[in-house]
Motif scaffolding. Structure first.
Motif, PDB file in Angstrom:
ATOM      1  N   UNK A   2     -42.567-101.971   9.402  1.00  0.00           N
ATOM      2  CA  UNK A   2     -43.163-101.023  10.336  1.00  0.00           C
ATOM      3  C   UNK A   2     -43.286 -99.670   9.673  1.00  0.00           C
ATOM      4  N   UNK A   3     -44.291 -98.926  10.120  1.00  0.00           N
ATOM      5  CA  UNK A   3     -44.496 -97.592   9.554  1.00  0.00           C
ATOM      6  C   UNK A   3     -44.292 -96.563  10.641  1.00  0.00           C
ATOM      7  N   UNK A  71     -37.937-102.029   7.081  1.00  0.00           N
ATOM      8  CA  UNK A  71     -37.928-103.495   7.039  1.00  0.00           C
ATOM      9  C   UNK A  71     -38.020-104.072   8.439  1.00  0.00           C
ATOM     10  N   UNK A  72     -37.266-103.455   9.369  1.00  0.00           N
ATOM     11  CA  UNK A  72     -37.241-103.946  10.739  1.00  0.00           C
ATOM     12  C   UNK A  72     -38.010-102.987  11.645  1.00  0.00           C
ATOM     13  N   UNK A  73     -38.214-103.441  12.890  1.00  0.00           N
ATOM     14  CA  UNK A  73     -38.901-102.565  13.823  1.00  0.00           C
ATOM     15  C   UNK A  73     -37.900-101.874  14.745  1.00  0.00           C
ATOM     16  N   UNK A  74     -38.131-100.626  15.020  1.00  0.00           N
ATOM     17  CA  UNK A  74     -37.282 -99.864  15.931  1.00  0.00           C
ATOM     18  C   UNK A  74     -38.177 -99.190  16.948  1.00  0.00           C
ATOM     19  N   UNK A  75     -37.563 -98.806  18.082  1.00  0.00           N
ATOM     20  CA  UNK A  75     -38.342 -97.998  19.023  1.00  0.00           C
ATOM     21  C   UNK A  75     -38.364 -96.569  18.490  1.00  0.00           C
ATOM     22  N   UNK A  76     -39.362 -95.808  18.905  1.00  0.00           N
ATOM     23  CA  UNK A  76     -39.461 -94.423  18.446  1.00  0.00           C
ATOM     24  C   UNK A  76     -38.192 -93.633  18.743  1.00  0.00           C
ATOM     25  N   UNK A  77     -37.657 -93.853  19.922  1.00  0.00           N
ATOM     26  CA  UNK A  77     -36.438 -93.152  20.303  1.00  0.00           C
ATOM     27  C   UNK A  77     -35.260 -93.520  19.427  1.00  0.00           C
ATOM     28  N   UNK A  78     -35.195 -94.807  19.098  1.00  0.00           N
ATOM     29  CA  UNK A  78     -34.072 -95.263  18.286  1.00  0.00           C
ATOM     30  C   UNK A  78     -34.105 -94.598  16.908  1.00  0.00           C
ATOM     31  N   UNK A  79     -35.287 -94.495  16.340  1.00  0.00           N
ATOM     32  CA  UNK A  79     -35.414 -93.843  15.042  1.00  0.00           C
ATOM     33  C   UNK A  79     -34.889 -92.413  15.120  1.00  0.00           C
ATOM     34  N   UNK A  80     -35.335 -91.701  16.162  1.00  0.00           N
ATOM     35  CA  UNK A  80     -34.922 -90.310  16.309  1.00  0.00           C
ATOM     36  C   UNK A  80     -33.422 -90.183  16.501  1.00  0.00           C
ATOM     37  N   UNK A  96     -41.348 -88.836  17.068  1.00  0.00           N
ATOM     38  CA  UNK A  96     -41.545 -90.003  16.202  1.00  0.00           C
ATOM     39  C   UNK A  96     -42.720 -90.835  16.716  1.00  0.00           C
ATOM     40  N   UNK A  97     -43.556 -91.304  15.812  1.00  0.00           N
ATOM     41  CA  UNK A  97     -44.682 -92.181  16.163  1.00  0.00           C
ATOM     42  C   UNK A  97     -44.637 -93.416  15.292  1.00  0.00           C
ATOM     43  N   UNK A  98     -44.921 -94.542  15.909  1.00  0.00           N
ATOM     44  CA  UNK A  98     -45.098 -95.758  15.124  1.00  0.00           C
ATOM     45  C   UNK A  98     -46.560 -95.776  14.679  1.00  0.00           C
ATOM     46  N   UNK A 225     -51.175 -82.531  13.577  1.00  0.00           N
ATOM     47  CA  UNK A 225     -50.860 -83.914  13.199  1.00  0.00           C
ATOM     48  C   UNK A 225     -50.296 -84.701  14.378  1.00  0.00           C
ATOM     49  N   UNK A 226     -49.525 -84.013  15.248  1.00  0.00           N
ATOM     50  CA  UNK A 226     -48.920 -84.763  16.357  1.00  0.00           C
ATOM     51  C   UNK A 226     -49.958 -85.216  17.379  1.00  0.00           C
ATOM     52  N   UNK A 227     -51.122 -84.580  17.351  1.00  0.00           N
ATOM     53  CA  UNK A 227     -52.160 -84.971  18.322  1.00  0.00           C
ATOM     54  C   UNK A 227     -52.956 -86.186  17.847  1.00  0.00           C
ATOM     55  N   UNK A 228     -52.820 -86.492  16.576  1.00  0.00           N
ATOM     56  CA  UNK A 228     -53.673 -87.520  15.993  1.00  0.00           C
ATOM     57  C   UNK A 228     -53.213 -88.930  16.352  1.00  0.00           C
ATOM     58  N   UNK A 229     -51.868 -89.072  16.483  1.00  0.00           N
ATOM     59  CA  UNK A 229     -51.361 -90.422  16.695  1.00  0.00           C
ATOM     60  C   UNK A 229     -51.086 -90.707  18.165  1.00  0.00           C
ATOM     61  N   UNK A 230     -51.488 -91.901  18.567  1.00  0.00           N
ATOM     62  CA  UNK A 230     -51.198 -92.320  19.931  1.00  0.00           C
ATOM     63  C   UNK A 230     -49.762 -92.796  20.003  1.00  0.00           C
ATOM     64  N   UNK A 231     -49.172 -92.716  21.165  1.00  0.00           N
ATOM     65  CA  UNK A 231     -47.801 -93.215  21.349  1.00  0.00           C
ATOM     66  C   UNK A 231     -47.779 -94.726  21.315  1.00  0.00           C
TER      67      UNK A 231
END
Lengths: 231, 617
Positions: A2-3, A71-80, A96-98, A225-231
């Motif tokens: 995941x990115x 390597x694994x997927x996390x929720x945005x909140x979890x990353x933060x 945080x945005x995926x 930049x924060x406006x560019x990515x959708x949640x």
């Protein structure tokens, strides 16, 4: 795989560490947070992680961006949450945005940056008028050291300035807001602008009297930049 | 995390401001109101060096684990910062709370290296603390010292109120306890020092007065204070597995010399190289259990996020379960992208196999220390490596594709002749011949050999403590001689240490109390960071000695009589004088002494502490 893209702040004394130090700091923080990054292949594997735009040593910021691949997927909140738990004082992840795979990298998107510049000391002439006439020049020429050769070259920074205005003026202190070109295509360091402005006003530029805070990074259309990515 | 406005303005003007900010992960911030004893751990060099020193991490933890104690850090400011803080009259402050050093209860310097002595004076001066112990009053902190150099405490005796000789982990909490009670009692400073002087490992210089003969040698050390012990016996931490060790070391924000997790394998060394001070003063060998090491490594890596782990000891291969330990650590590293780094390796087949696995394609350089060019001289210094060992290791290294090998030698060793120097040249030629012979098998392309030569410095408490150092002229001549031999060999690089630096190091290493004024004078003349080649000012040192009527040759280049009293005789490190004498005698006869794991060699340390390693092989 995941990115993610995170936004973070670099405040207080931690502004005195360099871009390279910050990279190492994040590298270690990911290890502590047990968020496993993917590593590049090859003889010398390194984690896939990149900053949108380096910040000069000494500047604070509330608008830094970092992208990475896990390597694994996390929720945005979890990353933060995980990152904020292990950060030294002064660094805080605020968003945080995926990312989708086809996104352009943040570094490639960055085209403009905004800064708040606080100058200590009094000005002989009203700085507001000076800003006006400074910007009305046909060209704003400065001497810039060449990267490879050591000699100085003259460049016109006028096209690199989008905004330059005063946002607060009080006894002994003036605050400016500037929006300048940033990124790999063209880049104007706010200190160079201020040095040019001080020179224009025939005032001596004292580095210690000027503090610089980056507020946000923008793309070509000046969309943050924060406006560019959708949640 | 504290930053004064004044400091903030300075930081934008200096190189690497990150050195002065504190606030690193795992640095300790305490409520200053509930503290009885505030300590500054002072490292007399820059932040990057000090933060790579494991002893700091251990003692920082030991002290800050105590309730009413707060230990902060002090480092020598770099030259650019020093200019600014002197201009602004900003006294030396702690990294954590920016408290002035002069306001602390105690400042403890670690004496790692003789050439840092002027930095200690400089730091005291920057702090506004009187340099000499006798000039300090009740308002000043106690200034203490520890580290390997205090095994000859005399040259620095005038500057310190007390010195801690030996392992610090267990005695420091005791010192804090005594300090707390003393502070409550409100009695004068001497009372505190009197109580301390009864503890094993504490030396209070002002309680002793050395007496010299007219020829400059020592006659005796007179006790001024009745209660002070006749000899100071070093402190020993008997059980390393139970000894405190940091699982949460401070993680520097900026790049330091060693940016990695470190676990100490064992303290001491059983090999007994006769020139080596560490090998004598850290006896007996005490190992940390394998499980403990694994546990510490795991916790440190988890808490720091480091991507490199290093093992610390005087000779990594001598750890009793090294193969098993390394296997497990490599396994651990693979899972977490952590690389293992093994310093102080002996180049046997095991080490090369491990290094192959660790470094793989990333091979950089291999170092190896034969120390002397001929078998005869290696026997004299008891460095038990044979020519065969050297060439076999080099052959393997070349075949495995190591692009660069560095060999360490020492010149000016007792009994050395020019034949031994020829031996160094011969070794270099032979290794390049091996390369020519095996390069078709080599994985990489090129191969380079570096011959690094240091100048022998006789050190206190070693069998060579009586031996005169070569003159600087003789060192120069030998360097030129070696250069001639080595520069004709293709692919060989030669580097050597500054003889002036080595001489000053020897003067300070074997000096007595009278040298104190010479050190002050050198500092007044601008000497600091003497260990940095580009900062070292030999002429100023010589000028300082001349002006203070000290003769450097007397300390560095004189053969000391075997019956002479030595300035460091009042320090008992557990190794007996008889042992040192017999080792000296055997050296002169070219006789080796076995590694004591094959059987006790009678060094005397077991009278002080049980020695678990004897006869284990």
């Amino acid at each position: 795989m995941s990115k993610y893209l995170i936004k973070f702040t670099k405040c207080s004394i931690i502004r005195y560490i360099s871009h390279l130090d910050l990279m190492r700091l994040f590298h270690r923080a990911f290890k502590r947070s047990r968020i496993s990054l993917t590593y590049s292949q090859g003889f010398n594997p390194h984690p896939k992680m990149s900053f949108a735009q380096p910040l000069s040593l000494g500047y604070t910021s509330v608008g830094e961006y970092l992208e990475f691949e896990t390597l694994k997927e996390y929720s945005n909140n979890e990353v933060m949450e995980r990152l904020n738990l292990v950060m030294p004082a002064g660094i805080k992840v605020t968003d945080c945005w995926k990312l989708k795979n086809n996104n352009k990298t943040a570094a490639a998107l960055v085209c403009w940056g905004s800064y708040e510049i606080t100058c200590q000391g009094d000005f002989d002439q009203p700085p507001g008028q000076a800003v006006q006439s400074f910007l009305q020049q046909n060209q704003i020429l400065i001497q810039k050291p060449q990267k490879k050769r050591k000699e100085m070259t003259e460049i016109d920074i006028k096209p690199l300035i989008s905004q330059f205005k005063i946002i607060e003026e009080k006894q002994g202190q003036v605050k400016f807001l500037v929006v300048l070109r940033a990124g790999s295509q063209a880049n104007l360091n706010p200190e160079l602008l201020m040095a040019a402005f001080y020179a224009y006003m025939q005032k001596i530029y004292v580095k210690e009297d000027v503090s610089i805070k980056r507020l946000e990074l923008f793309d070509q259309t000046q969309k943050a930049l924060y406006e560019i990515h959708e949640r | 995390m504290v930053l004064t406005e004044q400091l903030d303005r300075l930081l934008s003007q200096v190189e690497k401001p990150g050195r002065y900010i504190g606030g690193e992960l795992h640095s300790v911030y305490k409520d200053e109101n509930n503290i009885a004893t505030r300590i500054g751990f002072a490292f007399p060099d820059t932040y990057e060096l000090g933060m790579s020193y494991v002893g700091l991490q251990i003692l920082y933890k030991v002290l800050n684990d105590l309730d009413q104690v707060y230990c902060e850090r002090l480092f020598a400011p770099a030259l650019d910062m020093e200019i600014l803080i002197r201009q602004k009259r900003l006294p030396l402050f702690t990294l954590e709370t920016k408290t002035l050093a002069i306001d602390l209860d105690m400042v403890g310097f670690t004496l790692q290296y003789e050439l840092a002595y002027t930095n200690i004076i400089n730091m005291l001066d920057l702090a506004g603390i009187p340099i000499l112990s006798r000039d300090r009053g009740k308002e000043h902190p106690f200034i203490m010292a520890g580290g390997p150099c205090v095994f000859n405490p005399e040259p620095m005796a005038d500057f310190f109120d007390f010195m801690v000789i030996g392992d610090g982990e267990e005695i420091l909490p005791e010192i804090c306890k005594v300090h707390r009670q003393w502070k409550k009692s409100g009695r004068d400073k001497k009372e505190f020092l009197l109580t301390l002087s009864s503890f094993q490992g504490i030396y209070v210089p002002s309680f002793y007065q050395p007496v010299y003969r007219t020829d400059g040698t020592m006659e005796r050390i007179e006790k001024i204070e009745d209660k002070a012990p006749k000899k100071v016996t070093k402190c020993i931490v008997s059980n390393l597995t139970e000894a405190p060790f940091s699982t949460e070391p401070i993680v520097p924000l900026i790049e330091v010399v060693h940016d990695r997790s470190v676990v100490e394998l064992f303290r001491g060394c059983s090999r007994g190289c006769r020139f080596c001070q560490a090998g004598m003063i850290y006896r007996p060998v005490r190992e940390r259990s394998k499980d403990c090491i694994l546990e510490l490594a795991k916790k440190q890596l988890a808490s720091t996020g480091h991507d490199e782990l290093s093992l610390l000891s005087l000779s990594t291969n001598d750890y009793s379960q090294i193969e098993n330990l390394v296997e497990q650590l490599m396994e651990m590293g693979k899972e977490n992208n952590v690389s293992l780094s093994l310093p102080s390796l002996r180049l046997d087949s095991f080490s090369l196999r491990v290094l192959e696995e660790i470094q793989g394609y990333k091979k950089t350089g291999l170092t190896f220390a034969p120390e002397a060019g001929t078998q005869r001289l290696r026997d004299v210094i008891n460095k038990c490596i044979t020519d065969e060992d050297i060439y076999e290791a080099m052959k393997q290294a070349i075949i495995l594709g190591w692009p660069r090998v560095k060999l360490y030698f020492m010149i000016g060793l007792p009994t050395e002749t020019y034949e031994d120097l020829d031996g160094i040249g011969q070794i270099a030629r032979n290794i390049m011949d091996i390369y020519k012979q095996y390069r078709y098998k080599q994985k990489g392309g090129r191969f380079g050999l570096t011959i690094s030569v240091s100048n022998f410095v006789p050190k206190a408490h070693t069998p060579f403590q009586w031996f005169p150092q070569d003159s600087t002229e003789s060192f120069h001549a030998k360097h030129i001689y070696l250069k001639k031999q080595l520069q004709s060999i293709r692919g060989v690089q030669f580097n050597y240490h500054n003889p002036g630096q080595s001489q000053i190091e020897a003067v300070l290493a074997r000096g007595d109390r009278r040298l104190g004024k010479g050190i002050i004078r050198a500092w007044e003349l601008g000497c600091k960071f003497d260990g940095w080649r580009e900062q070292f000012k030999y002429d100023r040192w010589i000028q300082a000695f001349t002006e203070t009527e000290m003769n450097p040759d007397f300390y560095a280049n004189r053969e000391i009589g075997l019956n002479e009293m030595l300035p460091w005789d009042l320090v008992d490190n557990g190794v007996s004088r008889e042992f040192l004498l017999s080792e000296w005698d055997k050296a002169m006869k070219g006789q080796k002494t076995q590694d004591c794991r094959y059987g006790c060699i009678g060094c005397g340390i077991n009278a002080l502490n049980s020695c678990e390693r004897m006869g284990t092989l």
